[in-house]
Design a protein around this motif. Structure first.
Motif, PDB file in Angstrom:
ATOM      1  N   LEU A 205       0.843  -1.190   0.000  1.00 54.46           N
ATOM      2  CA  LEU A 205       0.000   0.000   0.000  1.00 54.46           C
ATOM      3  C   LEU A 205       0.878   1.239   0.000  1.00 54.46           C
ATOM      4  CD1 LEU A 205      -2.947   1.020   0.221  1.00 54.46           C
ATOM      5  CD2 LEU A 205      -2.687   0.913   2.700  1.00 54.46           C
ATOM      6  N   SER A 206       0.565   2.181  -0.878  1.00 60.68           N
ATOM      7  CA  SER A 206       1.333   3.407  -0.970  1.00 60.68           C
ATOM      8  C   SER A 206       0.659   4.557  -0.235  1.00 60.68           C
ATOM      9  CB  SER A 206       1.536   3.793  -2.438  1.00 60.68           C
ATOM     10  OG  SER A 206       2.225   5.017  -2.540  1.00 60.68           O
ATOM     11  N   GLU A 207      -0.671   4.641  -0.307  1.00 62.45           N
ATOM     12  CA  GLU A 207      -1.373   5.793   0.267  1.00 62.45           C
ATOM     13  C   GLU A 207      -2.777   5.395   0.689  1.00 62.45           C
ATOM     14  OE1 GLU A 207      -3.166  10.112  -1.283  1.00 62.45           O
ATOM     15  OE2 GLU A 207      -1.628   9.063  -2.479  1.00 62.45           O
ATOM     16  N   VAL A 208      -3.224   5.973   1.787  1.00 65.51           N
ATOM     17  CA  VAL A 208      -4.626   5.897   2.196  1.00 65.51           C
ATOM     18  C   VAL A 208      -5.155   7.319   2.165  1.00 65.51           C
ATOM     19  CG1 VAL A 208      -6.269   5.235   3.978  1.00 65.51           C
ATOM     20  CG2 VAL A 208      -4.160   3.924   3.695  1.00 65.51           C
ATOM     21  N   ARG A 209      -6.120   7.551   1.263  1.00 65.42           N
ATOM     22  CA  ARG A 209      -6.670   8.893   1.097  1.00 65.42           C
ATOM     23  C   ARG A 209      -8.046   8.953   1.753  1.00 65.42           C
ATOM     24  NH1 ARG A 209      -7.307   9.743  -4.764  1.00 65.42           N
ATOM     25  NH2 ARG A 209      -5.031   9.576  -4.671  1.00 65.42           N
ATOM     26  N   MET A 210      -8.201   9.922   2.666  1.00 58.54           N
ATOM     27  CA  MET A 210      -9.492  10.095   3.333  1.00 58.54           C
ATOM     28  C   MET A 210     -10.301  11.134   2.560  1.00 58.54           C
ATOM     29  SD  MET A 210      -8.406   9.890   7.376  1.00 58.54           S
ATOM     30  CE  MET A 210      -7.026  11.034   7.239  1.00 58.54           C
ATOM     31  N   ALA A 211     -11.070  10.638   1.598  1.00 56.28           N
ATOM     32  CA  ALA A 211     -11.854  11.511   0.731  1.00 56.28           C
ATOM     33  C   ALA A 211     -13.256  11.712   1.312  1.00 56.28           C
ATOM     34  CB  ALA A 211     -11.942  10.888  -0.668  1.00 56.28           C
ATOM     35  N   PRO A 212     -13.976  12.757   0.877  1.00 57.13           N
ATOM     36  CA  PRO A 212     -15.337  12.982   1.382  1.00 57.13           C
ATOM     37  C   PRO A 212     -16.260  11.787   1.181  1.00 57.13           C
ATOM     38  CG  PRO A 212     -14.544  14.923   0.211  1.00 57.13           C
ATOM     39  CD  PRO A 212     -13.525  13.841  -0.015  1.00 57.13           C
ATOM     40  N   GLU A 213     -16.069  11.042   0.092  1.00 55.38           N
ATOM     41  CA  GLU A 213     -16.932   9.892  -0.193  1.00 55.38           C
ATOM     42  C   GLU A 213     -16.450   8.607   0.460  1.00 55.38           C
ATOM     43  OE1 GLU A 213     -13.935  10.350  -3.588  1.00 55.38           O
ATOM     44  OE2 GLU A 213     -15.263  11.657  -2.380  1.00 55.38           O
ATOM     45  N   GLY A 214     -15.352   8.681   1.204  1.00 57.53           N
ATOM     46  CA  GLY A 214     -14.843   7.504   1.892  1.00 57.53           C
ATOM     47  C   GLY A 214     -13.372   7.268   1.598  1.00 57.53           C
ATOM     48  N   LEU A 215     -12.874   6.136   2.040  1.00 58.73           N
ATOM     49  CA  LEU A 215     -11.451   5.843   1.903  1.00 58.73           C
ATOM     50  C   LEU A 215     -11.090   5.397   0.494  1.00 58.73           C
ATOM     51  CD1 LEU A 215     -10.725   3.932   5.241  1.00 58.73           C
ATOM     52  CD2 LEU A 215     -10.103   6.285   4.665  1.00 58.73           C
ATOM     53  N   VAL A 216      -9.924   5.855   0.058  1.00 62.24           N
ATOM     54  CA  VAL A 216      -9.357   5.450  -1.225  1.00 62.24           C
ATOM     55  C   VAL A 216      -7.961   4.906  -0.961  1.00 62.24           C
ATOM     56  CG1 VAL A 216      -8.647   6.173  -3.538  1.00 62.24           C
ATOM     57  CG2 VAL A 216     -10.660   7.236  -2.456  1.00 62.24           C
ATOM     58  N   LEU A 217      -7.693   3.690  -1.450  1.00 65.15           N
ATOM     59  CA  LEU A 217      -6.356   3.110  -1.337  1.00 65.15           C
ATOM     60  C   LEU A 217      -5.606   3.326  -2.643  1.00 65.15           C
ATOM     61  CD1 LEU A 217      -7.115  -0.325   0.389  1.00 65.15           C
ATOM     62  CD2 LEU A 217      -6.833   1.944   1.425  1.00 65.15           C
ATOM     63  N   VAL A 218      -4.368   3.790  -2.535  1.00 62.23           N
ATOM     64  CA  VAL A 218      -3.499   3.911  -3.704  1.00 62.23           C
ATOM     65  C   VAL A 218      -2.401   2.878  -3.539  1.00 62.23           C
ATOM     66  CG1 VAL A 218      -2.022   5.405  -5.071  1.00 62.23           C
ATOM     67  CG2 VAL A 218      -4.008   6.369  -3.878  1.00 62.23           C
ATOM     68  N   LEU A 219      -2.354   1.936  -4.467  1.00 55.68           N
ATOM     69  CA  LEU A 219      -1.416   0.830  -4.369  1.00 55.68           C
ATOM     70  C   LEU A 219      -0.070   1.212  -4.989  1.00 55.68           C
ATOM     71  CD1 LEU A 219      -3.892  -2.030  -5.300  1.00 55.68           C
ATOM     72  CD2 LEU A 219      -3.590  -0.807  -3.135  1.00 55.68           C
ATOM     73  N   ALA A 220       0.924   0.371  -4.766  1.00 57.23           N
ATOM     74  CA  ALA A 220       2.278   0.689  -5.202  1.00 57.23           C
ATOM     75  C   ALA A 220       2.380   0.828  -6.715  1.00 57.23           C
ATOM     76  CB  ALA A 220       3.250  -0.378  -4.707  1.00 57.23           C
ATOM     77  N   ASP A 221       1.539   0.142  -7.446  1.00 54.25           N
ATOM     78  CA  ASP A 221       1.587   0.243  -8.907  1.00 54.25           C
ATOM     79  C   ASP A 221       0.729   1.387  -9.441  1.00 54.25           C
ATOM     80  OD1 ASP A 221      -0.971  -0.677  -8.516  1.00 54.25           O
ATOM     81  OD2 ASP A 221      -0.715  -2.563  -9.604  1.00 54.25           O
ATOM     82  N   GLY A 222       0.167   2.198  -8.566  1.00 55.38           N
ATOM     83  CA  GLY A 222      -0.623   3.345  -8.988  1.00 55.38           C
ATOM     84  C   GLY A 222      -2.117   3.096  -9.041  1.00 55.38           C
ATOM     85  N   THR A 223      -2.546   1.874  -8.843  1.00 56.59           N
ATOM     86  CA  THR A 223      -3.971   1.570  -8.884  1.00 56.59           C
ATOM     87  C   THR A 223      -4.700   2.233  -7.712  1.00 56.59           C
ATOM     88  OG1 THR A 223      -3.537  -0.578  -9.912  1.00 56.59           O
ATOM     89  CG2 THR A 223      -5.689  -0.296  -8.871  1.00 56.59           C
ATOM     90  N   GLU A 224      -5.861   2.826  -8.007  1.00 56.93           N
ATOM     91  CA  GLU A 224      -6.713   3.378  -6.959  1.00 56.93           C
ATOM     92  C   GLU A 224      -7.842   2.395  -6.665  1.00 56.93           C
ATOM     93  OE1 GLU A 224      -8.346   7.213  -7.569  1.00 56.93           O
ATOM     94  OE2 GLU A 224      -6.401   8.215  -7.775  1.00 56.93           O
ATOM     95  N   ALA A 225      -7.999   2.059  -5.410  1.00 60.31           N
ATOM     96  CA  ALA A 225      -9.117   1.209  -4.984  1.00 60.31           C
ATOM     97  C   ALA A 225     -10.019   2.065  -4.106  1.00 60.31           C
ATOM     98  CB  ALA A 225      -8.608   0.001  -4.210  1.00 60.31           C
ATOM     99  N   ARG A 226     -11.205   2.396  -4.608  1.00 60.94           N
ATOM    100  CA  ARG A 226     -12.116   3.274  -3.897  1.00 60.94           C
ATOM    101  C   ARG A 226     -13.082   2.436  -3.064  1.00 60.94           C
ATOM    102  NH1 ARG A 226     -13.166   7.844  -8.677  1.00 60.94           N
ATOM    103  NH2 ARG A 226     -10.919   8.278  -8.998  1.00 60.94           N
ATOM    104  N   LEU A 227     -12.842   2.461  -1.747  1.00 57.07           N
ATOM    105  CA  LEU A 227     -13.599   1.605  -0.835  1.00 57.07           C
ATOM    106  C   LEU A 227     -14.889   2.246  -0.347  1.00 57.07           C
ATOM    107  CD1 LEU A 227     -10.756   0.172   1.447  1.00 57.07           C
ATOM    108  CD2 LEU A 227     -11.615  -0.721  -0.725  1.00 57.07           C
TER     109      LEU A 227
END
Length: 283
Positions: A205-227
Motif C-alpha cells: 500500500l502506498s497511500e490511504v486517502r481520506m476523501a469525502p466519499e470515503g477511503l481510497v487506497l493507492v497501491l504501489a503500482d498506482g492503482t486506486e481502490a475506492r472503498l
C-alpha cells in the motif's frame, strides 16, 4: 474570739484545698503524664526526622553514580539526560521524579517514561517509544503512531518506508485533535487489513486517502481502490480477487470501484488503458 474563729477557718480552707489538689492529681495525673511524655516523644521524632533528612540530603552515600535506560530504540540516553538535567553527583533524595518524567517525555519519540530511584546511588529510566505506523500530510509530513497520534515531524534522518495518509489538513487537526486521531486510526486499520490480504511487497500500500466519499487506497503500482465507507473486510477480499483476475488476464487497473452502495457486491474496473473499460462485474 472572732479572730480565732477566722484563723481556724483559714486552716480548714487550706486543708480542703490541699485535699482537692491531691484528688485532682490522683484522677488526672496519669493522663497528664502521658500527654507530657507524648509531647516530648513527638518533639524528639520531629527533631530526629529533621536531622535525618539533613543527613540524607548531605551524605555522599546518596549521590547519583549511574543511570540506566530500557526501551530505547530511537531516542538516545544522552538526549533524555540533557532534557531532564539529570547528572552524576545529584542527591537521590532531592530528585523530583515527576519533573524528570515530564521533561524526558518532551522528546518526540518518547510516549511514556517512568523514573525509579534505587538507593543508595542509581536511577533507572523505563521508556516506551512511539511506533510509527504511517506518514500524514498536515502541512508538513508527520509520523503517526498506531493510536493515530501525529507525534513527530519527519526529519531527513527518519528513513522509514510507511504508507502515506492524506485528506486531512493541519487546520482540521488543530480544530479537533480527537476526531482527527480517530480518522487516522480508521485509516491505519484499513492499511493493516490490506496488508493481511496482500502480503507481498509488490502489492504494498502506498497511500490511504481520506476523501469525502470515503477511503481510497493507492497501491504501489498506482492503482486506486475506492472503498467508500463500511464493510472494509469484504471489500478488500473482493479487491484481492479482482486483482488476481486482472493479473491472470495480463491487465492492470487504473481505478477499482468498490463503493457502490446500491449494489455492494458489484465492482467497477477502469483499466489503465483508456481504450479498455469494464464495469458492473459482480464478484
Amino acid at each position: 474570739m472572732a479572730f480565732g474563729k477566722s484563723k481556724n477557718r483559714r486552716r480548714q480552707d487550706a486543708a480542703q484545698t490541699k485535699e482537692a489538689v491531691k484528688g485532682a492529681v490522683r484522677s488526672h495525673g496519669p493522663g497528664l503524664l502521658k500527654a507530657i511524655l507524648l509531647t516530648g516523644l513527638t518533639c524528639a521524632v520531629v527533631w530526629g526526622g529533621i536531622e535525618l533528612r539533613r543527613w540524607a540530603l548531605s551524605s555522599p552515600t546518596f549521590l547519583l553514580k549511574e543511570t540506566t535506560f530500557s526501551g530505547l530504540q530511537r531516542a538516545a540516553p544522552g538526549e533524555l539526560l540533557k532534557l531532564s538535567g539529570l547528572t552524576v553527583g545529584q542527591n537521590l533524595w532531592a530528585l523530583d521524579v515527576e519533573m524528570l518524567e515530564r521533561t524526558m517525555a518532551a522528546h518526540p519519540w518518547v510516549r511514556t517514561v517512568e523514573v525509579r530511584r534505587h538507593f543508595p546511588s542509581s536511577v533507572s529510566v523505563e521508556v516506551s517509544e512511539h511506533v510509527p505506523a504511517a506518514l500524514a500530510v498536515l502541512g508538513d509530513l508527520y509520523l503517526v503512531d498506531e493510536d493515530g497520534e501525529p507525534f513527530k515531524r519527519l526529519q531527513p534522518g527518519d528513513t522509514l518506508d510507511l504508507p502515506l495518509v492524506t485528506g486531512m489538513d493541519r487546520e482540521d487537526y488543530l480544530a479537533d485533535e480527537a476526531k482527527t486521531r480517530e480518522r487516522f486510526r480508521q485509516a491505519l486499520e484499513v492499511a493493516r487489513a490490506y496488508a493481511a490480504t496482500e502480503p507481498t511487497k509488490r502489492e504494498r500500500l502506498s497511500e490511504v486517502r481520506m476523501a469525502p466519499e470515503g477511503l481510497v487506497l493507492v497501491l504501489a503500482d498506482g492503482t486506486e481502490a475506492r472503498l467508500g465507507e463500511g464493510d472494509t473486510d469484504a471489500k478488500l477480499q473482493r479487491l484481492s480477487r479482482v486483482r488476481e483476475e486482472l493479473r491472470a488476464r495480463g491487465l492492470s487497473a487504473g481505478v477499482i470501484h468498490l463503493e457502490n452502495r446500491a449494489r455492494p457486491g458489484w465492482v467497477a474496473v477502469k483499466l489503465s488503458s483508456p481504450a479498455s473499460e469494464r464495469s458492473g462485474a459482480s464478484q
